[in-house]
Design an enzyme around this catalytic site. Structure first.
Site, short mmCIF file in Angstrom:
data_model
loop_
_atom_site.label_atom_id
_atom_site.label_comp_id
_atom_site.label_asym_id
_atom_site.label_seq_id
_atom_site.Cartn_x
_atom_site.Cartn_y
_atom_site.Cartn_z
N TYR A 1 -9.12 -6.52 -2.04
CA TYR A 1 -9.02 -7.68 -1.14
C TYR A 1 -9.14 -7.25 0.31
O TYR A 1 -9.93 -7.81 1.08
CB TYR A 1 -7.69 -8.40 -1.38
CG TYR A 1 -7.52 -9.66 -0.55
CD1 TYR A 1 -8.40 -10.73 -0.72
CD2 TYR A 1 -6.51 -9.77 0.40
CE1 TYR A 1 -8.27 -11.88 0.05
CE2 TYR A 1 -6.37 -10.91 1.16
CZ TYR A 1 -7.25 -11.97 0.98
OH TYR A 1 -7.12 -13.11 1.74
N GLU B 1 -10.40 -4.50 1.75
CA GLU B 1 -11.72 -4.00 2.13
C GLU B 1 -12.81 -5.05 1.93
O GLU B 1 -13.82 -5.05 2.64
CB GLU B 1 -12.06 -2.73 1.34
CG GLU B 1 -11.10 -1.56 1.59
CD GLU B 1 -11.23 -0.96 2.99
OE1 GLU B 1 -11.86 -1.58 3.86
OE2 GLU B 1 -10.69 0.13 3.19
N GLY B 2 -12.60 -5.95 0.96
CA GLY B 2 -13.56 -7.05 0.79
C GLY B 2 -13.65 -7.91 2.03
O GLY B 2 -14.74 -8.27 2.48
N LYS B 3 -12.49 -8.23 2.60
CA LYS B 3 -12.48 -9.05 3.82
C LYS B 3 -13.00 -8.27 5.02
O LYS B 3 -13.67 -8.82 5.90
CB LYS B 3 -11.06 -9.56 4.09
CG LYS B 3 -10.61 -10.67 3.15
CD LYS B 3 -11.37 -11.96 3.39
CE LYS B 3 -10.71 -13.13 2.66
NZ LYS B 3 -11.40 -14.42 2.92
N VAL C 1 6.01 -17.75 -0.74
CA VAL C 1 6.65 -19.04 -0.47
C VAL C 1 6.61 -19.92 -1.72
O VAL C 1 7.63 -20.51 -2.11
CB VAL C 1 6.00 -19.77 0.72
CG1 VAL C 1 6.74 -21.08 1.01
CG2 VAL C 1 6.02 -18.89 1.97
N SER C 2 5.46 -20.02 -2.36
CA SER C 2 5.36 -20.84 -3.56
C SER C 2 6.22 -20.25 -4.68
O SER C 2 6.83 -20.98 -5.47
CB SER C 2 3.91 -21.02 -4.00
OG SER C 2 3.20 -19.81 -3.97
N GLY D 1 13.63 -6.15 0.53
CA GLY D 1 13.60 -7.46 1.15
C GLY D 1 13.53 -7.43 2.66
O GLY D 1 13.61 -8.48 3.31
N GLN E 1 10.89 -6.23 4.38
CA GLN E 1 9.53 -6.38 4.88
C GLN E 1 9.36 -7.78 5.46
O GLN E 1 9.97 -8.74 4.99
CB GLN E 1 8.51 -6.09 3.77
CG GLN E 1 8.58 -7.01 2.57
CD GLN E 1 9.50 -6.51 1.48
OE1 GLN E 1 10.62 -6.10 1.75
NE2 GLN E 1 9.06 -6.59 0.23
N LYS F 1 5.45 -4.74 7.88
CA LYS F 1 5.61 -5.77 8.91
C LYS F 1 4.30 -6.52 9.07
O LYS F 1 3.23 -5.96 8.95
CB LYS F 1 6.02 -5.14 10.25
CG LYS F 1 7.45 -4.62 10.27
CD LYS F 1 7.82 -4.13 11.66
CE LYS F 1 9.27 -3.67 11.72
NZ LYS F 1 10.22 -4.78 11.56
#
Length: 235
Positions: free
Chosen positions: A51, A53-55, A94-95, A113, A115, A180
């Site tokens: 993901y 490196e794809g972006k 979040v979901s 927790g 991060q 972070k």
């Protein structure tokens, strides 16, 4: 390949091209908060690299088409976004927390927790993307809410919103999980005139309303609530 195909199409028809990139291009950043000029700290062979490196490659292709083919392009680096109509079990934090709290399951926190992430409400993101497309600046632009929360803080906000008695359980952390994540949005403020308006404690209940309706098959859609939220006269 999808980005490459769409860039070719945009070149043929003379369209303005928007690439919705991601804060993941910064990897596990050594700079905090992250500015657009930061090149990132990415593991190119890690479990998240397909993901990340794809972006990063998509941004490269977009800028190559801009320079070589004079294509009009815009690049947005999107930070964590939440809101109604998200997939309930999409694996995003979040979901995950909202669905777990509604179902009376423990909230799963990975690692210690501590991060951090920054969460923007979906309407703020949409406004930012529209403003980016209407302006003349290529980018990249960070589009995110600088409000920074640890995963434990996020879990506690979900508890306050849904169920104060919800349990929190800890699981081993995943590999290459960024420690972070916080956007510096100075560039978006100055060049686009954009900044987010919806804090987490205001946006989260709108998402919870939608998730509750879909999980339990009760209630009404969120459209009316969102409209009221956007219009201060209705407050």
């Amino acid at each position: 390949m999808g980005t490459l195909n769409m860039l070719g199409l945009a070149k043929r028809v003379g369209a303005r091209f928007l690439l919705t990139s991601t804060s993941e291009v910064y990897g596990d950043p050594l700079q905090h908060p992250q500015v657009e000029t930061y090149w990132g700290n990415v593991n190119p062979i890690g479990v998240r690299s397909c993901y990340d490196e794809g972006k990063r490659t998509a941004e490269t292709l977009t800028m190559d088409y801009h320079r070589a083919a004079n294509l009009e392009v815009r690049i947005a680096r999107i930070f964590n976004t939440y809101g109604p109509r998200m997939c309930i079990d999409d694996g995003r934090v979040v979901s995950n927390f909202v669905a777990q709290a509604l179902r009376k399951d423990p909230l799963t926190v990975y690692g210690d927790g501590k991060q951090t992430r920054s969460f923007q409400y979906v309407s703020d993101l949409v406004e930012g993307l529209m403003m980016l497309m209407e302006k003349e600046h290529v980018g990249p632009f960070n589009l995110g809410n600088p409000g920074e929360f640890t995963m434990l803080e996020l879990a506690k906000v979900v508890q306050e919103t849904i169920d104060r008695g919800a349990r929190i359980v800890f699981r081993p952390n995943t590999a290459d999980d960024p420690h972070k994540r916080k956007p510096d949005i100075t560039r978006a403020k100055q060049l686009l005139g954009w900044e987010p308006k919806v804090p987490l404690r205001e946006g989260l209940p709108l998402m919870v309303h939608d998730f509750r309706a879909r999980i339990f098959g009760v209630g009404v859609g969120v459209g009316h609530q969102q409209q009221q939220h956007r219009n201060p006269a209705n407050s």
